[in-house]
Design an enzyme around this catalytic site. Structure first.
Site, PDB file in Angstrom:
ATOM      1  NE  ARG A  40      34.582  33.147  31.791  1.00 25.27           N
ATOM      2  CZ  ARG A  40      35.370  34.487  31.825  1.00 25.27           C
ATOM      3  NH1 ARG A  40      34.722  35.550  31.505  1.00 25.27           N
ATOM      4  NH2 ARG A  40      36.464  34.459  31.839  1.00 25.27           N
ATOM      5  CD  GLU A 159      37.595  42.928  44.568  1.00 28.53           C
ATOM      6  OE1 GLU A 159      36.459  42.796  45.217  1.00 28.53           O
ATOM      7  OE2 GLU A 159      38.697  42.718  45.074  1.00 28.53           O
ATOM      8  CE  LYS A 214      40.457  48.478  39.777  1.00 31.49           C
ATOM      9  NZ  LYS A 214      41.400  47.410  40.589  1.00 31.49           N
ATOM     10  N   GLY A 267      51.616  42.771  32.193  1.00 27.68           N
ATOM     11  CA  GLY A 267      50.502  42.297  31.471  1.00 27.68           C
ATOM     12  C   GLY A 267      49.251  42.552  32.256  1.00 27.68           C
ATOM     13  CB  CYS A 270      43.118  45.650  34.884  1.00 28.09           C
ATOM     14  SG  CYS A 270      41.432  44.821  34.888  1.00 28.09           S
TER      15      CYS A 270
HETATM   16  P1  NAD Z   1      35.870  38.828  32.280  1.00 25.59           P
HETATM   17  O1  NAD Z   1      36.044  39.041  31.012  1.00 25.59           O
HETATM   18  O2  NAD Z   1      36.734  37.628  32.802  1.00 25.59           O
HETATM   19  O3  NAD Z   1      34.283  38.710  32.922  1.00 25.59           O
HETATM   20  C1  NAD Z   1      33.497  39.321  32.480  1.00 25.59           C
HETATM   21  C2  NAD Z   1      31.910  38.516  32.209  1.00 25.59           C
HETATM   22  O4  NAD Z   1      30.896  39.542  31.871  1.00 25.59           O
HETATM   23  C3  NAD Z   1      32.135  37.676  30.860  1.00 25.59           C
HETATM   24  O5  NAD Z   1      32.065  36.302  31.327  1.00 25.59           O
HETATM   25  C4  NAD Z   1      30.976  38.122  29.924  1.00 25.59           C
HETATM   26  O6  NAD Z   1      30.451  37.094  29.404  1.00 25.59           O
HETATM   27  C5  NAD Z   1      30.233  38.716  30.938  1.00 25.59           C
HETATM   28  N1  NAD Z   1      29.354  39.793  30.377  1.00 25.59           N
HETATM   29  C6  NAD Z   1      29.270  40.647  29.809  1.00 25.59           C
HETATM   30  N2  NAD Z   1      28.288  41.476  29.396  1.00 25.59           N
HETATM   31  C7  NAD Z   1      27.086  40.929  30.000  1.00 25.59           C
HETATM   32  C8  NAD Z   1      25.894  41.182  29.951  1.00 25.59           C
HETATM   33  N3  NAD Z   1      25.391  42.305  29.274  1.00 25.59           N
HETATM   34  N4  NAD Z   1      25.264  40.043  30.425  1.00 25.59           N
HETATM   35  C9  NAD Z   1      25.779  39.190  31.178  1.00 25.59           C
HETATM   36  N5  NAD Z   1      27.189  38.930  31.159  1.00 25.59           N
HETATM   37  C10 NAD Z   1      27.782  39.773  30.631  1.00 25.59           C
HETATM   38  O7  NAD Z   1      36.457  40.207  33.254  1.00 25.59           O
HETATM   39  P2  NAD Z   1      37.021  40.553  34.531  1.00 25.59           P
HETATM   40  O8  NAD Z   1      38.143  40.279  34.489  1.00 25.59           O
HETATM   41  O9  NAD Z   1      36.222  39.522  35.654  1.00 25.59           O
HETATM   42  O10 NAD Z   1      36.730  41.993  34.635  1.00 25.59           O
HETATM   43  C11 NAD Z   1      35.404  42.591  35.048  1.00 25.59           C
HETATM   44  C12 NAD Z   1      35.670  43.768  35.431  1.00 25.59           C
HETATM   45  O11 NAD Z   1      36.566  43.917  36.766  1.00 25.59           O
HETATM   46  C13 NAD Z   1      36.395  44.552  34.442  1.00 25.59           C
HETATM   47  O12 NAD Z   1      36.057  46.104  34.615  1.00 25.59           O
HETATM   48  C14 NAD Z   1      37.655  44.848  35.344  1.00 25.59           C
HETATM   49  O13 NAD Z   1      38.538  46.215  34.841  1.00 25.59           O
HETATM   50  C15 NAD Z   1      37.727  44.779  36.600  1.00 25.59           C
HETATM   51  N6  NAD Z   1      38.673  44.258  37.243  1.00 25.59           N
HETATM   52  C16 NAD Z   1      39.269  43.178  36.951  1.00 25.59           C
HETATM   53  C17 NAD Z   1      40.161  42.697  38.027  1.00 25.59           C
HETATM   54  C18 NAD Z   1      40.967  41.233  37.293  1.00 25.59           C
HETATM   55  O14 NAD Z   1      41.835  40.684  38.075  1.00 25.59           O
HETATM   56  N7  NAD Z   1      40.562  40.645  36.251  1.00 25.59           N
HETATM   57  C19 NAD Z   1      40.581  42.981  39.105  1.00 25.59           C
HETATM   58  C20 NAD Z   1      39.878  44.098  39.389  1.00 25.59           C
HETATM   59  C21 NAD Z   1      38.948  44.438  38.438  1.00 25.59           C
HETATM   60  C1  UGA Z   2      46.302  44.445  39.171  1.00 24.42           C
HETATM   61  C2  UGA Z   2      46.188  44.951  40.590  1.00 24.42           C
HETATM   62  O1  UGA Z   2      47.416  44.685  41.233  1.00 24.42           O
HETATM   63  C3  UGA Z   2      45.058  44.677  41.399  1.00 24.42           C
HETATM   64  O2  UGA Z   2      44.778  45.433  42.610  1.00 24.42           O
HETATM   65  C4  UGA Z   2      43.768  45.225  40.411  1.00 24.42           C
HETATM   66  O3  UGA Z   2      42.617  44.936  41.099  1.00 24.42           O
HETATM   67  C5  UGA Z   2      43.960  44.521  38.945  1.00 24.42           C
HETATM   68  O4  UGA Z   2      45.208  44.846  38.392  1.00 24.42           O
HETATM   69  C6  UGA Z   2      42.814  45.030  38.233  1.00 24.42           C
HETATM   70  O5  UGA Z   2      42.074  45.830  38.179  1.00 24.42           O
HETATM   71  O6  UGA Z   2      42.752  44.079  37.280  1.00 24.42           O
HETATM   72  P1  UGA Z   2      46.928  41.959  38.218  1.00 24.42           P
HETATM   73  O7  UGA Z   2      46.686  42.601  36.939  1.00 24.42           O
HETATM   74  O8  UGA Z   2      45.901  40.772  38.473  1.00 24.42           O
HETATM   75  O9  UGA Z   2      46.181  42.973  39.434  1.00 24.42           O
HETATM   76  O10 UGA Z   2      48.124  41.567  38.783  1.00 24.42           O
HETATM   77  P2  UGA Z   2      49.730  42.381  39.363  1.00 24.42           P
HETATM   78  O11 UGA Z   2      50.053  41.417  40.370  1.00 24.42           O
HETATM   79  O12 UGA Z   2      48.987  43.735  39.526  1.00 24.42           O
HETATM   80  O13 UGA Z   2      50.418  42.451  38.086  1.00 24.42           O
HETATM   81  C7  UGA Z   2      50.158  42.937  36.953  1.00 24.42           C
HETATM   82  C8  UGA Z   2      51.366  42.924  35.873  1.00 24.42           C
HETATM   83  O14 UGA Z   2      52.606  43.471  36.571  1.00 24.42           O
HETATM   84  C9  UGA Z   2      52.079  41.250  35.796  1.00 24.42           C
HETATM   85  O15 UGA Z   2      52.268  41.155  34.337  1.00 24.42           O
HETATM   86  C10 UGA Z   2      53.124  41.256  36.525  1.00 24.42           C
HETATM   87  O16 UGA Z   2      54.008  40.286  36.285  1.00 24.42           O
HETATM   88  C11 UGA Z   2      53.710  42.610  36.542  1.00 24.42           C
HETATM   89  N1  UGA Z   2      54.544  43.102  37.590  1.00 24.42           N
HETATM   90  C12 UGA Z   2      53.958  43.257  38.805  1.00 24.42           C
HETATM   91  C13 UGA Z   2      55.898  43.097  37.567  1.00 24.42           C
HETATM   92  O17 UGA Z   2      56.538  43.048  36.460  1.00 24.42           O
HETATM   93  N2  UGA Z   2      56.583  43.715  38.685  1.00 24.42           N
HETATM   94  C14 UGA Z   2      56.078  43.913  40.066  1.00 24.42           C
HETATM   95  O18 UGA Z   2      56.833  44.288  40.873  1.00 24.42           O
HETATM   96  C15 UGA Z   2      54.795  43.693  40.113  1.00 24.42           C
END
Ligand code: NAD
Ligand code: UGA
Length: 451
Positions: A40, A159, A214, A267, A270
């Site tokens: 990565r 976030e 959150k 989907g 989160c």
């Molecule tokens: P991700 O799986 O894409 O990335 C996490 C990374 O952390 C991985 O690359 C993994 O290798 C690394 N990792 C894990 N343990 C480690 C360690 N001990 N040392 C070094 N690297 C390590 O996950 P993400 O989607 O970025 O989500 C991260 C967090 O943010 C989660 O708690 C998620 O709920 C939150 N979050 C995600 C989103 C989103 O849109 N994906 C939005 C808001 C919040």
């Molecule tokens: C969601 C939240 O929107 C973010 O604020 C949050 O930070 C993030 O989760 C997280 O904690 O990971 P995300 O999952 O990336 O973001 O995308 P969304 O736009 O929220 O969509 C989530 C799912 O709901 C998707 O499958 C989307 O198609 C569906 N959705 C969303 C619907 O079916 N209808 C809607 O009106 C909105």
């Protein structure tokens, strides 16, 4: 306290884009993103970033090598930082107490141990990952094992970015939330965000409120999707149109128009895990009625995915055995290559189990990824195929299901498509993302969610 050197542990969908924007907006701060996954990190150092997000390439290009660095040397990055963001994954536990619901904190714990070992002097630790309420306490317990010459503050800075709009959300956030106990540490992080976020959008609270907010925000968003999806079934039964209902309801400023799009179910990595976590915590704190309330948001989502798959089978005469079905879109939403918990996975599994030949096309998801996501389906190897384009997927198909609302699907030439598909073919618009009038005019049969 002044933050000059930031390290972020976790170079995923959150860590990578978040740090890229901080580095872009704060050229005076050195930002290093580290990850245990060397592949990565390598990708972050090339032109083929591991995360697809509109606008991200340009942000990374501006800052990388100047004050944005991607590295696998975690100890060194920890030692040199005055502020460490923890942005590692926090999946649902698969074993032990709370399996299937509680949040698995093993990655948070291992990071905390590594920080305790490698940090020097005073360090501000920022929880960026989504965590159960009171996790800061656990992190502090681990950090207490570090030598006396080291000291720490733990802040919660969850976030809120959504995938597909991550750069926009980070550059122009509705709010930035910072929870903490030590005013000086909170202020130091506020100063970082003040480089581009207006002061009135930066909220400071106690740590527990930030952690809780959150989970609450994601639960509310998921609940809205489940609410409109439940009504989509009701609309189909009564002749109402779910988009018209959503518009009429959403124009009430108390309700608001966003997040009322009926579909195939939510989907993403989160919503499900965070609502499950909330359910688990409510049970843990002796609040079974609250737990049941939120559990229903998840039940409705599972039901919607199954319901759409069943509609496909019913409309195709009760059987899809040996029939070619195009699945258009596999990512969990448009503008991302992320397929975690994508509703298309459940849809394909259902169709494959019913004997269909499933042909998937997604503009950003590779077939290798699709195969990996469907590896548990015993019928995958024989009956799963991929196509380079929507047109190719639909060639000779008895049906096409629109599973992701990619913009390129909005403008498909249904007239041309109709000539390629089997006679009497069906289109199932599970996202209401095509022009239904022109589609019907071609003679194709249409089922659309909530219509
Ligand atoms: P991700 O799986 O894409 O990335 C996490 C990374 O952390 C991985 O690359 C993994 O290798 C690394 N990792 C894990 N343990 C480690 C360690 N001990 N040392 C070094 N690297 C390590 O996950 P993400 O989607 O970025 O989500 C991260 C967090 O943010 C989660 O708690 C998620 O709920 C939150 N979050 C995600 C989103 C989103 O849109 N994906 C939005 C808001 C919040
Ligand atoms: C969601 C939240 O929107 C973010 O604020 C949050 O930070 C993030 O989760 C997280 O904690 O990971 P995300 O999952 O990336 O973001 O995308 P969304 O736009 O929220 O969509 C989530 C799912 O709901 C998707 O499958 C989307 O198609 C569906 N959705 C969303 C619907 O079916 N209808 C809607 O009106 C909105």
């Amino acid at each position: 306290m002044k933050i000059q050197k930031i390290t972020c542990i976790g170079a995923g969908y959150v860590g990578g884009p978040t740090m890229a924007v901080i580095a872009d907006r704060c050229p005076h701060i050195q930002v290093t993103v580290v990850d245990a996954n060397a592949e990565r990190i390598e990708a972050w150092n090339t032109d083929h970033l591991p995360v697809y997000e509109p606008g991200l390439d340009a942000v990374v290009k501006r800052a990388r090598g100047r004050n944005l660095h991607f590295s696998t040397n975690i100890d060194e990055a920890i030692a040199s930082a005055d502020c460490i963001f923890i942005s590692v994954n926090t999946p649902t536990k698969t074993e032990g107490e709370g399996a299937g619901k509680a949040c698995d904190l093993r990655f948070i714990e291992s990071c905390s141990r590594q920080i305790a070992r490698a940090a020097e002097n005073h360090t501000i630790i920022v929880e960026k990952s989504t965590l159960p309420v009171r996790t800061a306490e656990k992190i502090l317990e681990v950090l207490a094992t570090a030598g006396r010459e080291k000291s720490f503050d733990v802040l919660s800075n969850p976030e809120f970015l959504a995938e597909g709009t991550a750069v926009k959300d980070l550059e122009n956030p509705d709010r930035v939330l910072i929870g903490g106990q030590n005013e000086a540490a909170i202020q130091a992080l506020v100063e970082v965000y003040l480089n581009w976020v207006p002061k009135e959008r930066i909220l400071t609270t106690n740590v527990w409120s930030a952690e809780m907010s959150k989970l609450a925000a994601n639960a509310f968003l998921a609940q809205r999707v489940s609410s409109i999806n439940s009504l989509s079934a009701f609309c189909e039964a009564t002749g109402a149109d779910v988009d018209e209902v959503a518009r009429a309801v959403g124009m009430d400023t108390r309700i608001g128009s966003k997040f009322l799009k009926a579909g195939l179910g939510f989907g993403g990595s989160c919503f499900k895990k965070d609502v499950l976590n909330l359910v688990y915590l409510c049970e843990h704190y002796g609040l079974p009625e609250v737990a049941t309330y939120w559990q229903q948001v998840l039940e409705m989502n599972e039901w919607q995915k199954k319901r759409v798959a069943q509609k496909v089978i019913q409309n195709l005469g009760g059987t899809v055995q040996g029939k070619r079905i195009a699945v258009l879109g596999f990512a969990f939403k448009k503008d991302t290559n992320d397929t975690r918990e994508a509703p298309a996975i459940a849809l394909c599994e259902h169709l494959l189990a019913a004997g269909a030949n499933v042909v998937v096309h997604d503009p950003k998801v590779s077939f290798v990824k699709i195969q990996a996501d469907l590896k548990h389906s015993p019928f995958m190897a024989k009956n799963l195929h991929s196509a380079e384009s929507a047109e190719q997927a639909c060639q000779g198909a008895s049906a096409a299901v629109l599973a992701t609302e990619w913009d390129s699907f909005r403008h498909l030439d249904w007239k041309a498509m109709a000539t390629k598909m089997s006679a009497g073919a069906w289109i199932f618009d599970a996202r209401n993302c095509t022009d239904h009038r022109s589609l019907k005019a071609t003679g194709l049969k249409l089922w659309a969610v909530g219509k």
